[in-house]
Design a protein around this motif. Structure first.
Motif, PDB file in Angstrom:
ATOM      1  N   LEU A   1       0.830  -1.203   0.000  1.00 44.37           N
ATOM      2  CA  LEU A   1       0.000   0.000   0.000  1.00 44.37           C
ATOM      3  C   LEU A   1       0.869   1.258   0.000  1.00 44.37           C
TER       4      LEU A   1
ATOM      5  N   ASP B   1       1.044   4.166  -3.014  1.00 41.23           N
ATOM      6  CA  ASP B   1       0.901   5.602  -2.800  1.00 41.23           C
ATOM      7  C   ASP B   1       2.097   6.401  -3.309  1.00 41.23           C
TER       8      ASP B   1
ATOM      9  N   VAL C   1      -7.343   3.668  -9.284  1.00 43.15           N
ATOM     10  CA  VAL C   1      -8.622   3.598  -8.570  1.00 43.15           C
ATOM     11  C   VAL C   1      -9.161   2.178  -8.693  1.00 43.15           C
TER      12      VAL C   1
ATOM     13  N   ASP D   1     -16.143  -0.730  -7.406  1.00 42.25           N
ATOM     14  CA  ASP D   1     -16.864  -1.951  -7.009  1.00 42.25           C
ATOM     15  C   ASP D   1     -18.165  -2.063  -7.786  1.00 42.25           C
TER      16      ASP D   1
ATOM     17  N   VAL E   1     -13.821   2.599  -4.586  1.00 43.88           N
ATOM     18  CA  VAL E   1     -13.645   2.128  -3.207  1.00 43.88           C
ATOM     19  C   VAL E   1     -12.188   2.230  -2.761  1.00 43.88           C
ATOM     20  N   PHE E   2     -11.307   2.475  -3.732  1.00 42.62           N
ATOM     21  CA  PHE E   2      -9.907   2.702  -3.373  1.00 42.62           C
ATOM     22  C   PHE E   2      -9.301   3.702  -4.359  1.00 42.62           C
TER      23      PHE E   2
ATOM     24  N   ASN F   1      -5.358   5.844  -4.922  1.00 40.61           N
ATOM     25  CA  ASN F   1      -4.031   6.113  -4.335  1.00 40.61           C
ATOM     26  C   ASN F   1      -3.769   7.617  -4.299  1.00 40.61           C
TER      27      ASN F   1
ATOM     28  N   VAL G   1      -8.230  12.119  -1.898  1.00 42.37           N
ATOM     29  CA  VAL G   1      -8.720  10.739  -1.951  1.00 42.37           C
ATOM     30  C   VAL G   1     -10.109  10.649  -1.310  1.00 42.37           C
TER      31      VAL G   1
ATOM     32  N   LEU H   1     -13.766   8.968  -3.081  1.00 44.17           N
ATOM     33  CA  LEU H   1     -14.307   7.680  -2.639  1.00 44.17           C
ATOM     34  C   LEU H   1     -15.836   7.737  -2.623  1.00 44.17           C
TER      35      LEU H   1
ATOM     36  N   TYR I   1     -14.546  -6.285  -8.736  1.00 44.95           N
ATOM     37  CA  TYR I   1     -13.739  -5.062  -8.770  1.00 44.95           C
ATOM     38  C   TYR I   1     -13.152  -4.791 -10.150  1.00 44.95           C
TER      39      TYR I   1
END
Ligand SMILES: Cc1cc2nc3c(=O)[nH]c(=O)nc-3n(C[C@H](O)[C@H](O)[C@H](O)COP(=O)(O)O)c2cc1C
Length: 297
Positions: free
Chosen positions: A12, A16, A23, A26, A35-36, A38, A49, A53, A115
């Motif tokens: 992780l 970053d 990205v 979902d 949902v994610f 960086n 960020v 989201l 995903y």
């Protein structure tokens, strides 16, 4: 388990540090939210960020949803396959940028999971090497692509500065009043905008630079003698009125015109001029999009 946690945390941290935006969306949730994301997302889009989201990535389009590349992205998502497209997006400060997007389904045990990952890179219009593969003009409309527009406009700014003339940015946002269903309207609208582009090329001087930005916007870069916007407004309105005469009634359209002329100096930045002219076009109309309304409130 501890080891795995360690590896995950290193991974992780690494994600970053890299400069491309990542990205994950979902598909099992309503409207495929992010949902994610960086850290690079903030650098590329200007949104933190936490601000991206939970939203579908389309908010980056600021309403320019009729782009050819998006048809392909939509289709690829439906078919569960990988796809790469360059899409016009807007940063949080409203400045347009070209986003080189690759989307790919994330596999689990060899099958597509819920995903989809997206890799986002800003196409650097300033650097000369990178974009050699993108043709100078769009083959459909004959207009410059955004990058050529940008480079040629910068030359115009230098020329205007040396001749002590004005450099102007004009934005023409075409608005259709009666849309039919998504797919056929895309084809119709594209035909109209393509023929409009050809008219622009005929009606403006060959030194003027024109690009089609996103779906229904045209951007003009011009050297002019005065900063009076009237001539531009009149000219565009006449072109649109003439073109409407041969357009089916249900697709009649108008345009929102914004124009800003400036006597350039060494501090003049094209990005800022474009962004400022864009801002003016947004300020006098109701926000069309959540990204925009978030910014305004
Ligand atoms: C993983 C992923 C990343 C995406 N990234 C972007 C993006 O950066 N910019 C953008 O304009 N659209 C992006 N999209 C596409 C939009 O989310 C959306 O799928 C597209 O606008 C077509 O769908 P729509 O017709 O519902 O808007 C992405 C889609 C996915 C699945």
């Amino acid at each position: 388990m501890g080891k795995l946690d360690n590896k995950l945390s290193l991974l992780l941290q690494f994600i970053d540090l890299i400069h491309v935006g990542i990205v994950i969306c979902d598909q099992s949730l309503n409207d495929e939210p992010i949902v994610f994301a960086n850290a690079a997302i903030e650098h590329i889009t200007g949104y933190k960020v936490g601000e991206v989201l939970g939203r579908n990535c389309r908010f980056l389009q600021n309403g320019h949803t009729h782009q050819q590349g998006l048809l392909n992205i939509r289709q690829a998502i439906k078919s569960g396959i990988q796809c790469r497209e360059i899409i016009l997006n807007f940063k949080k400060n409203n400045s347009p940028f070209l986003n080189d997007i690759t989307i790919m389904p994330i596999k689990e045990n060899g099958r597509n999971s819920q995903y989809i990952a997206g890799i986002l890179t800003e196409v650097k219009i300033n650097s000369s090497q990178e974009i050699a593969q993108i043709p100078e003009r769009d083959h459909e409309t004959g207009l410059y692509n955004y990058r050529t527009f940008y480079l040629k406009s910068r030359e115009l700014i230098a020329e205007a500065q040396s001749k002590q003339k004005y450099f102007a940015i004009g934005i023409v946002a075409v608005e259709f009043h009666h849309l039919i269903d998504e797919v056929s309207s895309y084809l119709f609208i594209n035909n109209i905008l393509t023929s409009l582009s050809k008219t622009f090329l005929n009606e403006f001087k060959s030194e003027d630079v024109i690009t089609r930005l996103g779906d229904k916007n045209f951007l003009f870069g011009l050297i002019v003698d005065s900063d009076n916007p009237l001539w531009f407004t009149k000219k565009i309105s006449k072109i649109i009125a003439d073109s409407n005469k041969i357009t089916p009634v249900y697709l009649a359209y108008s345009s929102k015109i914004n124009y800003m002329a400036t006597l350039p100096n060494i501090h003049t930045h094209l990005d800022q001029l474009i962004t400022q002219t864009y801002k003016n076009s947004f300020e006098d109309c109701a926000p069309r999009h959540d990204a925009l309304s978030n910014q305004l409130h």
